[in-house]
Structures are given as structure tokens and as C-alpha cells.
Enzyme design. Structure first.
Site, PDB file in Angstrom:
ATOM      1  N   LYS A   1      28.389  40.127  44.809  1.00  0.00           N
ATOM      2  CA  LYS A   1      28.236  39.189  44.944  1.00  0.00           C
ATOM      3  C   LYS A   1      28.323  38.249  46.455  1.00  0.00           C
ATOM      4  CE  LYS A   1      30.539  38.214  41.113  1.00  0.00           C
ATOM      5  NZ  LYS A   1      30.105  37.331  40.127  1.00  0.00           N
TER       6      LYS A   1
ATOM      7  N   GLU B   1      34.692  29.598  43.034  1.00  0.00           N
ATOM      8  CA  GLU B   1      36.578  30.143  41.337  1.00  0.00           C
ATOM      9  C   GLU B   1      35.709  31.254  41.698  1.00  0.00           C
ATOM     10  OE1 GLU B   1      32.987  29.710  41.623  1.00  0.00           O
ATOM     11  OE2 GLU B   1      32.149  30.979  40.387  1.00  0.00           O
TER      12      GLU B   1
ATOM     13  N   SER C   1      27.964  47.511  40.808  1.00  0.00           N
ATOM     14  CA  SER C   1      27.692  46.016  40.991  1.00  0.00           C
ATOM     15  C   SER C   1      27.928  46.010  41.943  1.00  0.00           C
ATOM     16  CB  SER C   1      27.620  44.843  39.976  1.00  0.00           C
ATOM     17  OG  SER C   1      28.553  45.489  39.415  1.00  0.00           O
TER      18      SER C   1
END
Lengths: 270, 399
Positions: free
Chosen positions: B91, B113, B380
Site C-alpha cells: 500500500k 478509507e 502483498s
């Protein structure tokens, strides 16, 4: 009955009476069908000129907590697209003020744009507002609605650049909806009357359509201030708050009294 | 064959994408689009990005041969180690990029969010570094199941706003972030955490995440002297998958696999697999696949992994699915949990529950391919944030 496509007559009475029109928003099926019909009757009797009938959607990006909660109540009661259209048709048969739908693209898309256009027109409604479809995406549903004689009022926000505002006014039908301030619908934040007045003045030469102002209007004082400059005043969340928690005749009484307080505040122009 | 030049000028990937937002946000998106193309054409922007990715994020992330993951004859499984990034997931690649864009645009406040909390933490992190105010919107259910990340965000100086509407998960957090952006559009930059939302977000998030695929392609070529046979990544909104796919989308012999969360199963309303079980609809500003009912109401979703618990998916994934360039499969909660435990025991790596979905499918695929194949999996994120959830499911005392 006002045939769809004859949106202009909606504003005729207000024009004759030299005042702004009053537009009132309610959610179909909030909290049930009978209450919605009773509320629409009461709003009509209180002198509301046009009813915006919300077709409930669970993820309303343009709406604040009041309308989102009203939509949840309606959906929780099982209200479907066909029910909302049936409520509109029955209200019109009972002599209600003209009705304009307000919903989001996804429910219309899923229902079928052509089918929605056909059934909405048959219900006697005069048009539909779909706030998550900006000018550039109008092709997604505009042509079938227009072909069915339905008006599509478009929104202009305080962030809309002037040149774009003129193009939106040009593409709009029925009226032009000026959003009075930043943010989503709701009574918690005040309308920016100064912005609304300036926008009305700036757009007046660009369009022959009535200029309506909404978002944040919750008191007779707001209605008086906005009604002094705009062709129509739109109230939603504050009206829903006025009858939330009640049903049937009691809800109708509260909604009617609240609408009457705004209607009486609209100034007569010299 | 997929067209790699997309999105088009209107933000479409074929019939997917677009700009379906209230008018108040249209000009903000147009400004963002202009700022993005200016920044992307400015070598100074990428130079600053590169330094931050190297010294702050810790890139390039390594690739790693997970030798003990599968027994019997199988294709080697290679992890792209996004779990080694600062803040523990992919991210941050995107939040660093968007925060630099925000600063370029003169915005002083970031909103985001978050589902699992990884994107919220990554936004809070770069906000702290750049001295920007950060407000994060998070569903109440996720606040509960990701308490560690909630605390981390606060530690980093961000405010976390629990969202109590709707399903109280990522979908509703996203609604609330959009509403907040509409109210504060002049001084606020909305840092979207995935390749979702209105144009230009799906495009710019992909561009910030494609570093994963570009690095991985070069690393695999260098170490193995060939391209992978298959690239596997989990898909919620789809940013880590789009990031790694982008490195290989031109290599037509490389099969791309997106792994969605089946939750309790694809048939149930209890799923989060939008591409496998959904239909075309509009959610959060773009047209894509959406889990919805016959009335166009968005369905409640379920996945054991908060980061995949989302009823929509990025429009470019919808396009890759329809064009056949990528295939999308689904892994249920039980399979993901098994892969979570298995990877911990066999490799000494605790994967995020999201990534465990990709690993579960890759194990199966590696056996199917046999020794001639080479399966690249995007790991990830790391699973520290999920330890409490998994311990509770296992009936262990929670840490």
C-alpha cells in the site's frame, strides 16, 4: 394531470403568485408506503409545488446521514424500484403535486434504463435527477428518458467552473439545480445564500430554465433568503427529520406543518 | 488482446471505468487528472519518488524462492516480497505517490478509507513524514478486527473515524471518505487505496503500483533466465494485482491470475468475489463488476480478510477479465487460513490473510504446472495484523 414533458407548468403557479416554488424531497417507502402517500398528500395540501420522490439506494454518495438513514428504512421495509414507481402513480391519481424521481444510476441501470424511462413516464412523473451522473456521462441514461418525455435537471456545485456551469445549464431540462454549498445533503450545515444569489445572477442570462437552490435549507429563514433570489427552494433532510419516527397521519401532520412553515416564508416579489 | 494504452481520455478501459460522482467532485477530479499528467511528465517528480521508495519504503523488495511450500513435483513458487516494505504491505507505494501529488497541488490534508488498516497506516505514515494532517475512515467492524492498525494510525498522528453506516466495512468507509471529500474538497486530497474510484484514480494508483511488476520481471529474468509461466495476486479492489500484472501484461505467454475472496463460498451472499459472482454496475465512481442484487443494491460481503471484503473491483480488472488477458479465480476462507498456517510453518513467513488467498491458489497451480513452470506470487503484505483474528478463529488465547 400534468403530462410528462410539460415540466414548465410546475412553476406556473409560483410564477403567477410572484414567489419561488417549493420543492420537497421524501424517500419512497420511508418508513412505509402508506406513510409516504399520506406525506405526499399533506405536502401537496401545504402548497408544495413539486415532490422529489427518492427511490431508495443503499450507497447514496451525494447524501448525508438523514437521507441515507431514510433510504435504509425504506429498503429495510422491502421497498423496490417498482414500489416507488407505484407510489408515484398512486399519488398522482390522488391529485398530488407533480413528482420528480431522485435516485442513483445503479438502481436504474439494473432495472433497465429503457424500462425505467417507460414506467416512470407512465407513472405521470415529470423527470428524474440522478446525482452521480455528471454531464460527461449523461449518455448512460439521458436519451431514453428524454425520449419518454422526462426532464433531467442537472446539478451545479460551488466548485463548478463558470464555463462548465453554462454548459450544464444548457444540457439541463426542467430546471437547473444549484447546490448551495460544498458537501452532501443534510441540515447540519447552512446553505451559502450569498453564493446561491451570485450563481443565480450569473446563470440567469445563460438559461431560460428556472434556477432552483437546494442542500442545507432547513429553516423558514433559509427559505425566505433563498426564495428571494432563486426560482425554487428545495428542502429534503430537514423535512425528513420533521416526520422521522412517526407514521401515517401523524407523519403527514408533521410533514405538512413543516412544509407550510417554509411555504409561508417564501417572499412575494415586488 | 488487451489494449495497453488504456484508460482513454474519458477514463474508460473498454466499457469499464468513467466518472460517476456528484458534480461537486467533478472539478476536483479534473484538477487531479491535470496534476497527475504534469507530475508524471516531470522527471523531478519521479526522482523524488525513487529516493523515497529506496530509502523510506525499502525498495526494491526482494524475490524469494518458497522451496518448502509444496510437496511432490511442482513448479518453483517465487514470492515478490511486498511484505518487506515499510509498513508491511504494497500500500505504501501508492500513498507515497499520492501524497507527493497532494503536496504538488497545495493540499494540506489527506483523507483515506481503509479496510484491513494497511492503507490507513500507509497514509498516516507518509502524512507524518510530510507533515500533513491525516483523517482515516474505517468501518466499525474493521476497527474491531484490526485494532492493532487502528492504534498504529493514532500513533502516527492520524485521526481514525469509525463508520457505522451500512455493513460497517470498507464499502461504507469509502462512501464516507467520498462524502468528506465533497465537504472539504478545496483543502483536502483523497488518497484512494486501490485501483478503484472515478478516473483518474484507477490509472494513477496502477502507475504507482506498477513498480512491483517492473521490479519482479527484471528480478525473475535475472535469477531464472526466463519469465514466469504464471503471475498470481489476490484481488479485493485490485491494486497489488494490477501493480504486478502491469509488469507482465505485454508478455502474452505469461498467464495472469487474480485471486478473489470467496468468503464462505461463491454461491452465498457471503462472498467478496466481485468478478466471479458479481455483475456489471456502478460503485464508488466507476463502472465495473459489483456484487449486487436484482434491484441494483450493493450486497453485504464477507471475507475473513478485511482487505478483500469489498463488493467492487477496479475497472481495469473488469476489462482484463472480459478481454481474457487475466483470469480470475476464488479461494474461500478455509483455504486461505490453511495457506496462512502452512506458509508460516513451512517458510517462516506469516502472510497477510489477503496474500494467503494468492498463496493458496499458487500451491495448486504449481503442482498442476509441474517442474517446467515458474509461479510468481505477489506476497502483498505481512500477516502481523491478522494474528489476533486467526488466533481467535483457532480458539487460542488472543495476544
Amino acid at each position: 394531470m400534468i403530462a410528462s414533458g410539460e415540466f414548465d407548468t410546475v412553476f406556473a403557479r409560483a410564477r403567477t403568485e410572484r414567489r419561488a416554488a417549493l420543492i420537497a424531497y421524501v424517500v419512497a417507502g420511508d418508513p412505509d408506503r402508506a406513510t409516504t402517500l399520506a406525506v405526499i398528500d399533506a405536502l401537496t395540501a401545504a402548497g408544495v409545488d413539486l415532490i422529489e420522490l427518492g427511490i431508495p439506494y443503499g450507497d447514496p454518495l451525494a447524501d448525508g446521514p438523514t437521507i441515507a438513514a431514510a433510504a435504509q428504512r425504506a429498503l429495510g421495509g422491502g421497498t423496490k424500484m417498482a414500489d416507488a414507481i407505484a407510489i408515484a402513480a398512486e399519488a398522482r391519481e390522488r391529485g398530488a403535486a407533480p413528482i420528480l424521481y431522485f435516485t442513483y444510476l445503479n438502481p436504474i441501470d439494473r432495472y433497465g434504463v429503457e424500462r425505467f424511462a417507460r414506467e416512470a413516464a407512465a407513472s405521470g412523473a415529470v423527470g428524474a435527477i440522478v446525482p452521480d451522473v455528471p454531464l460527461e456521462e449523461l449518455a448512460a441514461f439521458g436519451p431514453p428518458l428524454r425520449a419518454a418525455g422526462l426532464a433531467i435537471p442537472l446539478l451545479i456545485a460551488p466548485t463548478t467552473p463558470p464555463e462548465r456551469a453554462a454548459r450544464i445549464a444548457e444540457a439541463s431540462s426542467g430546471f437547473v439545480y444549484l447546490v448551495s454549498r460544498l458537501g452532501v445533503t443534510g441540515a447540519r450545515r447552512e446553505p451559502d445564500v450569498g453564493w446561491a444569489a451570485a450563481s443565480v445572477a450569473r446563470l440567469r442570462p445563460a438559461t431560460a430554465l428556472p434556477l432552483a437552490v437546494g442542500f442545507g435549507i432547513s429553516t423558514p429563514a433559509h427559505a425566505a433568503a433563498v426564495g428571494a433570489v432563486a426560482d425554487a427552494v428545495i428542502v429534503g433532510s430537514a423535512l425528513i427529520d420533521a416526520y422521522a419516527g412517526s407514521r401515517g397521519a401523524e407523519a403527514a401532520r408533521r410533514a405538512g406543518a413543516y412544509a407550510r412553515s417554509l411555504r409561508d416564508a417564501l417572499p412575494v416579489r415586488g | 488482446m488487451a489494449n495497453l494504452q488504456l484508460p482513454d481520455a474519458r477514463g474508460y478501459f473498454g466499457r469499464f471505468g468513467g466518472v460517476f460522482v456528484p458534480e461537486v467532485l467533478v472539478e476536483a477530479l479534473a484538477q487531479l487528472e491535470r496534476a497527475t499528467s504534469e507530475a508524471f511528465a516531470d522527471p523531478a517528480f519521479w526522482a523524488e519518488m525513487e529516493i523515497l521508495l529506496r530509502d523510506y519504503v525499502g525498495r526494491p523488495s526482494p524475490i524469494y524462492h518458497a522451496e518448502r511450500l509444496v510437496d511432490g513435483p511442482h513448479a518453483p513458487i517465487v514470492f515478490k516480497r511486498e511484505d518487506t516494505n515499510h509498513t508491511g504491505a504494497h500500500k505504501i507505494n501508492n500513498t507515497v505517490g499520492q501524497a507527493l501529488l497532494a503536496r504538488r497541488m497545495g493540499k494540506r490534508r489527506l483523507i483515506a478509507e481503509t479496510g484491513a488498516g494497511q492503507h490507513g497506516v500507509a497514509t498516516a505514515t507518509i502524512g507524518a513524514k510530510l507533515g500533513m494532517q491525516v483523517d482515516v475512515y474505517m468501518g466499525e467492524v474493521d476497527v474491531e478486527r484490526q485494532a492493532l492498525n487502528v492504534y498504529l494510525m493514532k500513533l502516527l498522528g492520524a485521526s481514525v473515524h469509525p463508520v457505522g453506516s451500512g455493513t460497517r466495512t470498507l464499502k461504507d468507509a469509502t462512501n464516507e471518505a467520498f462524502r468528506e471529500w465533497a465537504a472539504r474538497v478545496e483543502d483536502t486530497f483523497y488518497v484512494i487505496g486501490s485501483v478503484v474510484g472515478a478516473h483518474p484514480y484507477p490509472y494513477l494508483v496502477r502507475e504507482f503500483q506498477k513498480v512491483i511488476g517492473v521490479e519482479a520481471r527484471a528480478q525473475v529474468l535475472e535469477r531464472y533466465g526466463r519469465l514466469p509461466s504464471d503471475v498470481v495476486a489476490c484481488v479485493g479492489g485490485g491494486s497489488n494485482a494490477m501493480g504486478i500484472f502491469r509488469g507482465f501484461v505485454d508478455d502474452s505467454d505469461v498467464r495472469l491470475w487474480g485471486v478473489e475472496a470467496a468468503g464462505h463460498g461463491l454461491q452465498a451472499a457471503d462472498t467478496a468475489a466481485s468478478l466471479n459472482a458479481g455483475s456489471v454496475g456502478v460503485l464508488h465512481g466507476s463502472r465495473s463488476y459489483v456484487l449486487q442484487d436484482d434491484e441494483g443494491q450493493v450486497l453485504d460481503t464477507h471475507s475473513v480478510s478485511a482487505g478483500l471484503d469489498y463488493p467492487g473491483v477496479g475497472p481495469e480488472h473488469a476489462y482484463l477479465k472480459d478481454s481474457g488477458r487475466a483470469q480470475y479465480v476464488a479461494i474461500d476462507d478455509a483455504e486461505a487460513l490453511a495457506a496462512f498456517h502452512h506458509t508460516a510453518r513451512r517458510e517462516g513467513i506469516v502472510p497477510a490473510l489477503e496474500s494467503a488467498h494468492a498463496i493458496a491458489f499458487a500451491q495448486r497451480l504449481a503442482t498442476e504446472r509441474g517442474p517446467g513452470g515458474l509461479v510468481l506470487v505477489n506476497l502483498s503484505g505481512r500477516g502481523d495484523k491478522d494474528v489476533r483474528t486467526v488466533a481467535a478463529l483457532d480458539g487460542e488465547n488472543q495476544p
